[in-house]
Design a protein around this motif. Structure first.
Motif, short mmCIF file in Angstrom:
data_model
loop_
_atom_site.label_atom_id
_atom_site.label_comp_id
_atom_site.label_asym_id
_atom_site.label_seq_id
_atom_site.Cartn_x
_atom_site.Cartn_y
_atom_site.Cartn_z
N THR A 47 0.82 -1.23 0.00
CA THR A 47 0.00 0.00 0.00
C THR A 47 0.85 1.27 0.00
OG1 THR A 47 -0.32 0.34 2.41
CG2 THR A 47 -1.82 -1.21 1.31
N GLY A 48 2.16 1.15 -0.13
CA GLY A 48 3.00 2.32 -0.30
C GLY A 48 3.31 3.10 0.96
N GLY A 82 -3.97 1.20 4.21
CA GLY A 82 -3.47 0.08 5.01
C GLY A 82 -4.62 -0.76 5.55
N VAL A 83 -5.63 -0.09 6.12
CA VAL A 83 -6.78 -0.81 6.68
C VAL A 83 -7.58 -1.48 5.56
CG1 VAL A 83 -8.99 -0.54 7.89
CG2 VAL A 83 -6.93 0.64 8.74
N ALA A 84 -7.77 -0.76 4.45
CA ALA A 84 -8.54 -1.33 3.34
C ALA A 84 -7.88 -2.60 2.81
CB ALA A 84 -8.68 -0.29 2.21
N ALA B 273 5.82 3.85 -10.76
CA ALA B 273 5.87 4.97 -9.81
C ALA B 273 4.65 4.95 -8.90
CB ALA B 273 5.96 6.29 -10.55
N ALA B 274 3.46 4.77 -9.48
CA ALA B 274 2.23 4.86 -8.69
C ALA B 274 2.04 3.65 -7.79
CB ALA B 274 1.03 5.00 -9.63
N ARG B 275 2.38 2.48 -8.27
CA ARG B 275 2.04 1.26 -7.52
C ARG B 275 3.20 0.69 -6.74
NH1 ARG B 275 -2.99 2.66 -7.79
NH2 ARG B 275 -3.55 3.14 -9.95
#
Lengths: 324, 324
Positions: A47-48, A82-84, B273-275
């Motif tokens: 989730t980055g 994160g929760v999703a 970049a986005a993911r």
């Protein structure tokens, strides 16, 4: 205060799910900082951002019946994702309250992870806490707080366990660990883990100018709120005040807070892209900014900077890249 | 042909120096590709590309006297940085021949790593091979070829050893491994490692449209040269033809080559970049482009795409990010 045993239990629950993120470095960053700089690349977490650690920890610690009813969270974006994602992986419903002015990428990603997103009007004064309580009551969902929850702090602490191991593998036993600090969940979790596992690694929280509630609270010895605007460049870490659970940890274990300007944060983002090949969001770059540009405020020796997230809208990121 | 023993010896020499890069994934990429996609994030390698592996392997395999005299390399940038950094770490001189029109970031980084950079006029027809031979003779430097060198191929093969271990840890025993292919050093090294360690992982090289010398050579069963222009978006992998050492490996071990358009490469860069929060250069994104947009050309099952480098000028990267 959470315990090292709770962090280790969170690490056990996280095994095979949470990503062990790398500790990276670049000779160019060492040269700018005038000392060895290591970065803990939490932007590479699922989730980055590091928030997946705490979310997974909280959901995996619930009893089956509670978890099956579903969860609710409020967040400007990273805790939401994160929760999703944790709820999606566990097959339980998630409702996420997000400010309508949150970065579009964060709203889109949260929806893509199967969560029901409810937008609220932050500027118009709608209270996310009240909305969250209503949803909790009406739909028997369990609220997962972004930082003032022992299981969330324990989950963020798993990042500290990894730092302790990775630093030891490099022979680094004395260092300053800089954390990007919003509500203090990551800061408190890492500080607790390091106090137990690597006491020579000393945590200092870093915040953006104008949102230095943790730094001022640490100086005053009690929780102080920000009294300025609620929005700014570093959206991920613009909390109004340290948490009731996180502040006592920071007060017991962390050194004084550091404050960086938005210009320094943007420069750190450019360096992370050019030297580390990492996309950072502004709130995920403040610790690196302090490492690169505020060495005079730090003890001598190596620095380990957490890069806590990378969920930045492409247009903003592009504008920052080309403004250098 | 190189042997698995040579790759394992290179891995021994690399221990504690070459970075073990993570194998990452994102549910959004899986959804686009319609199958599990894993990426081997070589952009996170020292110097921002896999080339450091081969450079370290070549220099560490030299006898002390030869190495101490210094090395010379020609490269549009990534091999240059790899050799420069390996030489810097070993304390030996490095001279790098680079085309004057190489990305500015690559030239700047190579100089920052202590190498002497000699620019040549690629468009004007100056031959880097002749310049390199002159420098070799005049200054008794040892040439480190970018791909047609057994120790360089063995070094790139260490990436394949890691892929074999990381895929096994995920339970992935059958998969297509897509490599970003220029001269074929990475492709040949990985293919050799996987043939020995993970025979269910099958390598297919990926090239940009107009520079598909490897794909055409594999179809014809003999080395075929590109006859188009020498410059293009994917500067890192625009070699004129497969190598004399690398082609026989690819012919023996790899499936048919794949070709992607520049538009697909740019889209893959935006997704990375986005993911994944990774900065990729165009030449480092072609394998991901094939994974995302050419699934119809692949066997069913998971795909592992090498993301081979991230040394892109910020202005170009920003322009690609905002063009989506």
């Amino acid at each position: 205060m959470i315990t090292i045993a709770e962090i280790e239990a969170a690490a056990d629950r996280a095994r095979g799910v949470v990503r062990r993120t790398p500790l990276l470095s670049s000779p160019v960053l060492d040269e700018i900082a005038g000392r060895p700089v290591f970065v803990k690349a939490e932007a590479l977490q699922h989730t980055g951002s590091f928030k997946f650690r705490g979310a997974w920890s909280a959901l995996s610690a619930m009893d089956d019946t509670t978890r099956a009813r579903g969860v609710v969270a409020y967040s400007s974006g990273n805790h939401a994702q994160g929760v999703a994602r944790a709820a999606q992986l566990m097959g339980v419903p998630a409702v996420i309250l997000m400010p309508a002015d949150a970065p579009a990428l964060k709203i889109e990603n949260t929806r893509a992870m199967g969560a029901e997103v409810v937008l609220y009007d932050r500027a118009g004064g709608e209270s996310r806490e009240e909305l969250g309580e209503t949803l909790q009551a009406e739909r028997t969902l369990t609220l997962v707080r972004p930082y003032d929850d022992p299981m969330v702090i324990a989950g963020q602490g798993t990042c500290g366990l990894e730092i302790a191991e990775q630093a030891a593998a490099l022979g680094v036993t004395q260092a300053t660990v800089l954390t990007c600090c919003g509500g203090g969940g990551l800061t408190g979790g890492i500080a607790t883990a390091l106090a137990a596992k690597a006491p020579g690694l000393h945590v200092r929280p870093v915040e953006p100018e104008g949102f230095d509630d943790m730094a001022r609270s640490l100086r005053r010895g009690e929780i102080v709120r920000n009294d300025g605007p609620e929005v700014g460049l570093c959206d991920a870490i613009l909390t109004p005040a340290p948490g009731n659970l996180t502040f006592p940890i920071a007060r017991a274990l962390c050194g004084p807070g550091l404050v960086v300007s938005d210009a320094e944060t943007k420069a750190a983002m450019r360096h992370a892209a050019a030297r580390l090949k990492l996309v950072l969001e502004p709130g995920g770059a403040v610790a690196l900014a302090a490492a690169l540009f505020h060495g005079d405020m730090l003890d001598p020796g190596p620095v380990i900077a957490t890069l806590s997230g990378g969920n930045v809208d492409p247009d903003l990121f592009a504008a920052i890249l080309t403004a250098g």
